[in-house]
Design a protein around this motif. Structure first.
Motif, PDB file in Angstrom:
ATOM      1  N   ARG A  13       0.841  -1.190   0.000  1.00 56.46           N
ATOM      2  CA  ARG A  13       0.000   0.000   0.000  1.00 56.46           C
ATOM      3  C   ARG A  13       0.882   1.249   0.000  1.00 56.46           C
ATOM      4  N   GLN A  14       0.318   2.350  -0.481  1.00 59.47           N
ATOM      5  CA  GLN A  14       1.025   3.625  -0.492  1.00 59.47           C
ATOM      6  C   GLN A  14       0.165   4.643   0.218  1.00 59.47           C
ATOM      7  N   GLY A  15       0.768   5.409   1.128  1.00 60.28           N
ATOM      8  CA  GLY A  15       0.002   6.379   1.892  1.00 60.28           C
ATOM      9  C   GLY A  15       0.883   7.459   2.484  1.00 60.28           C
ATOM     10  N   VAL A  16       0.282   8.276   3.341  1.00 59.11           N
ATOM     11  CA  VAL A  16       0.958   9.425   3.942  1.00 59.11           C
ATOM     12  C   VAL A  16       1.132   9.171   5.436  1.00 59.11           C
ATOM     13  N   VAL A  17       2.312   9.495   5.951  1.00 56.93           N
ATOM     14  CA  VAL A  17       2.589   9.345   7.382  1.00 56.93           C
ATOM     15  C   VAL A  17       1.864  10.457   8.135  1.00 56.93           C
ATOM     16  N   VAL A  18       1.028  10.077   9.111  1.00 51.47           N
ATOM     17  CA  VAL A  18       0.295  11.062   9.902  1.00 51.47           C
ATOM     18  C   VAL A  18       0.840  11.155  11.323  1.00 51.47           C
ATOM     19  N   SER A  19       1.646  10.171  11.737  1.00 57.59           N
ATOM     20  CA  SER A  19       2.262  10.215  13.059  1.00 57.59           C
ATOM     21  C   SER A  19       3.541   9.395  13.044  1.00 57.59           C
ATOM     22  N   VAL A  27       2.536   5.809  11.722  1.00 55.03           N
ATOM     23  CA  VAL A  27       1.137   5.563  11.382  1.00 55.03           C
ATOM     24  C   VAL A  27       0.915   6.117   9.985  1.00 55.03           C
ATOM     25  N   VAL A  28       0.473   5.230   9.078  1.00 57.96           N
ATOM     26  CA  VAL A  28       0.287   5.594   7.680  1.00 57.96           C
ATOM     27  C   VAL A  28      -1.203   5.612   7.374  1.00 57.96           C
ATOM     28  N   GLU A  29      -1.669   6.716   6.782  1.00 58.68           N
ATOM     29  CA  GLU A  29      -3.071   6.854   6.429  1.00 58.68           C
ATOM     30  C   GLU A  29      -3.223   6.645   4.926  1.00 58.68           C
ATOM     31  N   ILE A  30      -4.130   5.754   4.549  1.00 61.44           N
ATOM     32  CA  ILE A  30      -4.342   5.421   3.149  1.00 61.44           C
ATOM     33  C   ILE A  30      -5.779   5.758   2.784  1.00 61.44           C
ATOM     34  N   LYS A  31      -5.940   6.540   1.704  1.00 64.04           N
ATOM     35  CA  LYS A  31      -7.272   6.940   1.252  1.00 64.04           C
ATOM     36  C   LYS A  31      -7.647   6.129   0.021  1.00 64.04           C
ATOM     37  N   THR A  32      -8.845   5.564   0.044  1.00 61.77           N
ATOM     38  CA  THR A  32      -9.368   4.837  -1.109  1.00 61.77           C
ATOM     39  C   THR A  32     -10.716   5.428  -1.484  1.00 61.77           C
ATOM     40  N   ARG A  33     -10.984   5.475  -2.784  1.00 66.32           N
ATOM     41  CA  ARG A  33     -12.264   5.989  -3.277  1.00 66.32           C
ATOM     42  C   ARG A  33     -13.054   4.831  -3.869  1.00 66.32           C
ATOM     43  N   LYS A  34     -14.272   4.657  -3.359  1.00 68.27           N
ATOM     44  CA  LYS A  34     -15.142   3.597  -3.844  1.00 68.27           C
ATOM     45  C   LYS A  34     -16.510   4.184  -4.158  1.00 68.27           C
ATOM     46  N   GLN A  35     -17.200   3.523  -5.051  1.00 67.50           N
ATOM     47  CA  GLN A  35     -18.538   3.954  -5.392  1.00 67.50           C
ATOM     48  C   GLN A  35     -19.529   3.361  -4.402  1.00 67.50           C
ATOM     49  N   HIS A  36     -20.447   4.189  -3.932  1.00 71.62           N
ATOM     50  CA  HIS A  36     -21.465   3.728  -2.996  1.00 71.62           C
ATOM     51  C   HIS A  36     -22.355   2.686  -3.683  1.00 71.62           C
ATOM     52  N   THR A  58      11.108   8.160   8.961  1.00 64.79           N
ATOM     53  CA  THR A  58       9.956   8.920   8.485  1.00 64.79           C
ATOM     54  C   THR A  58       9.627  10.108   9.369  1.00 64.79           C
ATOM     55  N   SER A  59       8.964  11.082   8.750  1.00 64.57           N
ATOM     56  CA  SER A  59       8.419  12.213   9.480  1.00 64.57           C
ATOM     57  C   SER A  59       7.020  12.470   8.951  1.00 64.57           C
ATOM     58  N   VAL A  60       6.253  13.285   9.643  1.00 62.86           N
ATOM     59  CA  VAL A  60       4.867  13.537   9.272  1.00 62.86           C
ATOM     60  C   VAL A  60       4.819  14.202   7.896  1.00 62.86           C
ATOM     61  N   GLY A  61       3.961  13.667   7.025  1.00 65.81           N
ATOM     62  CA  GLY A  61       3.798  14.223   5.684  1.00 65.81           C
ATOM     63  C   GLY A  61       4.526  13.459   4.598  1.00 65.81           C
ATOM     64  N   ASP A  62       5.390  12.512   4.965  1.00 70.12           N
ATOM     65  CA  ASP A  62       6.103  11.710   3.971  1.00 70.12           C
ATOM     66  C   ASP A  62       5.135  10.767   3.258  1.00 70.12           C
ATOM     67  N   VAL A  63       5.352  10.578   1.967  1.00 68.28           N
ATOM     68  CA  VAL A  63       4.607   9.572   1.208  1.00 68.28           C
ATOM     69  C   VAL A  63       5.454   8.310   1.213  1.00 68.28           C
ATOM     70  N   VAL A  64       4.883   7.210   1.718  1.00 70.28           N
ATOM     71  CA  VAL A  64       5.660   5.983   1.904  1.00 70.28           C
ATOM     72  C   VAL A  64       4.935   4.789   1.298  1.00 70.28           C
ATOM     73  N   GLN A  65       5.681   3.700   1.133  1.00 71.77           N
ATOM     74  CA  GLN A  65       5.126   2.429   0.693  1.00 71.77           C
ATOM     75  C   GLN A  65       5.314   1.437   1.827  1.00 71.77           C
ATOM     76  N   ILE A  66       4.241   0.700   2.156  1.00 73.15           N
ATOM     77  CA  ILE A  66       4.321  -0.294   3.230  1.00 73.15           C
ATOM     78  C   ILE A  66       3.927  -1.656   2.674  1.00 73.15           C
ATOM     79  N   MET A  67       4.414  -2.698   3.345  1.00 72.70           N
ATOM     80  CA  MET A  67       4.154  -4.070   2.914  1.00 72.70           C
ATOM     81  C   MET A  67       3.659  -4.883   4.097  1.00 72.70           C
ATOM     82  N   GLU A  68       2.736  -5.776   3.825  1.00 68.73           N
ATOM     83  CA  GLU A  68       2.179  -6.647   4.858  1.00 68.73           C
ATOM     84  C   GLU A  68       3.262  -7.593   5.374  1.00 68.73           C
TER      85      GLU A  68
END
Length: 88
Positions: A13-19, A27-36, A58-68
């Motif tokens: 997944r790819q997301g933004v570090v929020v903490s 802590v990485v926040e990932i936003k997904t857009r889905k149709q209702h 990492t620091s807050v605001g970095d765009v990172v890639q994470i793996m399970e």
């Protein structure tokens, strides 16, 4: 004949570090857009993952890639693979 077992593909997944307050954790926040399902309107969902950051890079605001990965603690099931973009 020796059979080599391969590991399964892991989710990435790819997301933004929020903490980045925890030690070796971000802590990485990932936003997904889905149709209702009923109304058809696009809905934005946010999910937060605790990821293992071995070197505290990492620091807050970095765009990172994470793996399970395997469970590392109560909440950490992901690890940082790369920093795509540093925060400005």
């Amino acid at each position: 004949m020796i059979e080599v077992l391969e590991r399964n593909n892991r989710k990435v997944r790819q997301g933004v570090v929020v903490s980045a307050a925890g030690d070796k954790t971000c802590v990485v926040e990932i936003k997904t857009r889905k149709q209702h399902a009923v109304y058809g309107k696009m809905v934005t969902r946010t999910t937060r993952y605790h990821a293992h950051d071995e070197n505290n890079d990492t620091s807050v605001g970095d765009v990172v890639q994470i793996m399970e990965t395997r469970p590392l603690s109560k909440l950490k099931r992901w690890r940082l693979t790369e920093i795509i973009e540093k925060a400005k």
